[in-house]
Design a protein around this motif. Structure first.
Motif, PDB file in Angstrom:
ATOM      1  N   MET A  79     -21.633  16.456  -6.966  1.00  0.00           N
ATOM      2  CA  MET A  79     -20.407  16.479  -7.746  1.00  0.00           C
ATOM      3  C   MET A  79     -20.111  17.917  -8.192  1.00  0.00           C
ATOM      4  N   ARG A  80     -18.860  18.308  -8.070  1.00  0.00           N
ATOM      5  CA  ARG A  80     -18.461  19.673  -8.452  1.00  0.00           C
ATOM      6  C   ARG A  80     -18.275  19.767  -9.958  1.00  0.00           C
ATOM      7  N   ARG A  81     -18.636  20.919 -10.488  1.00  0.00           N
ATOM      8  CA  ARG A  81     -18.443  21.149 -11.925  1.00  0.00           C
ATOM      9  C   ARG A  81     -17.093  21.785 -12.161  1.00  0.00           C
ATOM     10  N   LYS A  82     -16.489  21.452 -13.266  1.00  0.00           N
ATOM     11  CA  LYS A  82     -15.249  22.094 -13.701  1.00  0.00           C
ATOM     12  C   LYS A  82     -15.642  23.152 -14.727  1.00  0.00           C
ATOM     13  N   TRP A  83     -15.169  24.356 -14.499  1.00  0.00           N
ATOM     14  CA  TRP A  83     -15.492  25.458 -15.398  1.00  0.00           C
ATOM     15  C   TRP A  83     -14.294  25.772 -16.263  1.00  0.00           C
ATOM     16  N   ASP A  84     -14.506  25.851 -17.548  1.00  0.00           N
ATOM     17  CA  ASP A  84     -13.490  26.230 -18.518  1.00  0.00           C
ATOM     18  C   ASP A  84     -13.143  27.712 -18.315  1.00  0.00           C
ATOM     19  N   ALA A  85     -11.874  28.061 -18.463  1.00  0.00           N
ATOM     20  CA  ALA A  85     -11.436  29.447 -18.259  1.00  0.00           C
ATOM     21  C   ALA A  85     -12.174  30.423 -19.184  1.00  0.00           C
ATOM     22  N   LYS A  86     -12.450  30.012 -20.409  1.00  0.00           N
ATOM     23  CA  LYS A  86     -13.148  30.895 -21.346  1.00  0.00           C
ATOM     24  C   LYS A  86     -14.580  31.161 -20.898  1.00  0.00           C
ATOM     25  N   ILE A  87     -15.213  30.137 -20.361  1.00  0.00           N
ATOM     26  CA  ILE A  87     -16.590  30.308 -19.884  1.00  0.00           C
ATOM     27  C   ILE A  87     -16.604  31.219 -18.661  1.00  0.00           C
ATOM     28  N   LYS A  88     -15.629  31.034 -17.760  1.00  0.00           N
ATOM     29  CA  LYS A  88     -15.539  31.904 -16.582  1.00  0.00           C
ATOM     30  C   LYS A  88     -15.397  33.359 -17.014  1.00  0.00           C
ATOM     31  N   ALA A  89     -14.497  33.604 -17.961  1.00  0.00           N
ATOM     32  CA  ALA A  89     -14.266  34.972 -18.437  1.00  0.00           C
ATOM     33  C   ALA A  89     -15.533  35.545 -19.059  1.00  0.00           C
ATOM     34  N   LYS A  90     -16.233  34.731 -19.845  1.00  0.00           N
ATOM     35  CA  LYS A  90     -17.462  35.201 -20.493  1.00  0.00           C
ATOM     36  C   LYS A  90     -18.502  35.579 -19.445  1.00  0.00           C
ATOM     37  N   ILE A  91     -18.660  34.733 -18.423  1.00  0.00           N
ATOM     38  CA  ILE A  91     -19.636  35.005 -17.367  1.00  0.00           C
ATOM     39  C   ILE A  91     -19.274  36.285 -16.611  1.00  0.00           C
ATOM     40  N   VAL A  92     -17.993  36.419 -16.266  1.00  0.00           N
ATOM     41  CA  VAL A  92     -17.549  37.616 -15.536  1.00  0.00           C
ATOM     42  C   VAL A  92     -17.772  38.865 -16.386  1.00  0.00           C
ATOM     43  N   LEU A  93     -17.436  38.794 -17.662  1.00  0.00           N
ATOM     44  CA  LEU A  93     -17.622  39.958 -18.537  1.00  0.00           C
ATOM     45  C   LEU A  93     -19.095  40.329 -18.674  1.00  0.00           C
ATOM     46  N   GLU A  94     -19.957  39.317 -18.737  1.00  0.00           N
ATOM     47  CA  GLU A  94     -21.397  39.606 -18.790  1.00  0.00           C
ATOM     48  C   GLU A  94     -21.820  40.399 -17.557  1.00  0.00           C
ATOM     49  N   GLY A  95     -21.326  39.995 -16.404  1.00  0.00           N
ATOM     50  CA  GLY A  95     -21.657  40.701 -15.173  1.00  0.00           C
ATOM     51  C   GLY A  95     -21.080  42.093 -15.142  1.00  0.00           C
ATOM     52  N   LEU A  96     -19.864  42.248 -15.631  1.00  0.00           N
ATOM     53  CA  LEU A  96     -19.225  43.566 -15.643  1.00  0.00           C
ATOM     54  C   LEU A  96     -19.899  44.525 -16.614  1.00  0.00           C
ATOM     55  N   MET A  97     -20.538  43.979 -17.643  1.00  0.00           N
ATOM     56  CA  MET A  97     -21.192  44.833 -18.638  1.00  0.00           C
ATOM     57  C   MET A  97     -22.591  45.246 -18.200  1.00  0.00           C
ATOM     58  N   GLY A  98     -22.908  44.966 -16.954  1.00  0.00           N
ATOM     59  CA  GLY A  98     -24.161  45.480 -16.426  1.00  0.00           C
ATOM     60  C   GLY A  98     -25.272  44.467 -16.299  1.00  0.00           C
ATOM     61  N   GLY A  99     -24.991  43.232 -16.623  1.00  0.00           N
ATOM     62  CA  GLY A  99     -26.028  42.218 -16.460  1.00  0.00           C
ATOM     63  C   GLY A  99     -26.311  41.981 -14.985  1.00  0.00           C
ATOM     64  N   SER A 100     -27.501  41.525 -14.693  1.00  0.00           N
ATOM     65  CA  SER A 100     -27.872  41.219 -13.317  1.00  0.00           C
ATOM     66  C   SER A 100     -27.088  39.987 -12.865  1.00  0.00           C
ATOM     67  N   VAL A 101     -26.304  40.152 -11.811  1.00  0.00           N
ATOM     68  CA  VAL A 101     -25.475  39.048 -11.317  1.00  0.00           C
ATOM     69  C   VAL A 101     -26.350  37.891 -10.869  1.00  0.00           C
ATOM     70  N   ASN A 102     -27.455  38.191 -10.201  1.00  0.00           N
ATOM     71  CA  ASN A 102     -28.342  37.124  -9.743  1.00  0.00           C
ATOM     72  C   ASN A 102     -28.929  36.332 -10.907  1.00  0.00           C
ATOM     73  N   GLU A 103     -29.385  37.023 -11.949  1.00  0.00           N
ATOM     74  CA  GLU A 103     -29.924  36.337 -13.131  1.00  0.00           C
ATOM     75  C   GLU A 103     -28.830  35.539 -13.831  1.00  0.00           C
ATOM     76  N   LEU A 104     -27.672  36.148 -13.948  1.00  0.00           N
ATOM     77  CA  LEU A 104     -26.535  35.501 -14.595  1.00  0.00           C
ATOM     78  C   LEU A 104     -26.187  34.198 -13.866  1.00  0.00           C
ATOM     79  N   CYS A 105     -26.116  34.283 -12.559  1.00  0.00           N
ATOM     80  CA  CYS A 105     -25.783  33.104 -11.761  1.00  0.00           C
ATOM     81  C   CYS A 105     -26.870  32.046 -11.865  1.00  0.00           C
ATOM     82  N   ARG A 106     -28.105  32.480 -11.849  1.00  0.00           N
ATOM     83  CA  ARG A 106     -29.226  31.539 -11.951  1.00  0.00           C
ATOM     84  C   ARG A 106     -29.187  30.822 -13.303  1.00  0.00           C
ATOM     85  N   SER A 107     -28.934  31.561 -14.368  1.00  0.00           N
ATOM     86  CA  SER A 107     -28.939  30.954 -15.708  1.00  0.00           C
ATOM     87  C   SER A 107     -27.766  29.990 -15.910  1.00  0.00           C
ATOM     88  N   HIS A 108     -26.692  30.201 -15.183  1.00  0.00           N
ATOM     89  CA  HIS A 108     -25.515  29.317 -15.305  1.00  0.00           C
ATOM     90  C   HIS A 108     -25.407  28.332 -14.148  1.00  0.00           C
TER      91      HIS A 108
END
Length: 89
Positions: free
Chosen positions: A1-30
């Motif tokens: 089943m596909r998950r629906k992502w809230d726009a605010k959560i998407k923005a938060k995740i993208v901003l975390e990645g843009l601020m230098g977080g490890s994309v792989n870790e970020l993706c794994r944690s979410h």
């Protein structure tokens, strides 16, 4: 089943990645695929300028009511003027 992502959560995740977080870790944690993250990031970067454009707001009901009354008055005045012109002739 596909998950629906809230726009605010998407923005938060993208901003975390843009601020230098490890994309792989970020993706794994979410529990998110890196390809999905990069799609969101691309969309975010293409549209972030829209936040700074002048916001147009819809007039509220009281403003519309005032404008409506002004227009009704104007129509009434013009109708009287027209009728007076017709009666003079």
């Amino acid at each position: 089943m596909r998950r629906k992502w809230d726009a605010k959560i998407k923005a938060k995740i993208v901003l975390e990645g843009l601020m230098g977080g490890s994309v792989n870790e970020l993706c794994r944690s979410h529990e998110l695929r890196p390809g999905q993250y990069y799609k969101w990031r691309e969309h975010f970067l293409k549209n972030c300028h829209l936040l700074f454009e002048k916001e147009t707001r819809a007039p509220d009901k009281s403003e519309l009511a005032i404008e409506n009354e002004k227009l009704k008055r104007l129509v009434g005045e013009l109708t009287l003027e027209l009728n007076n012109d017709k009666s003079i002739r």
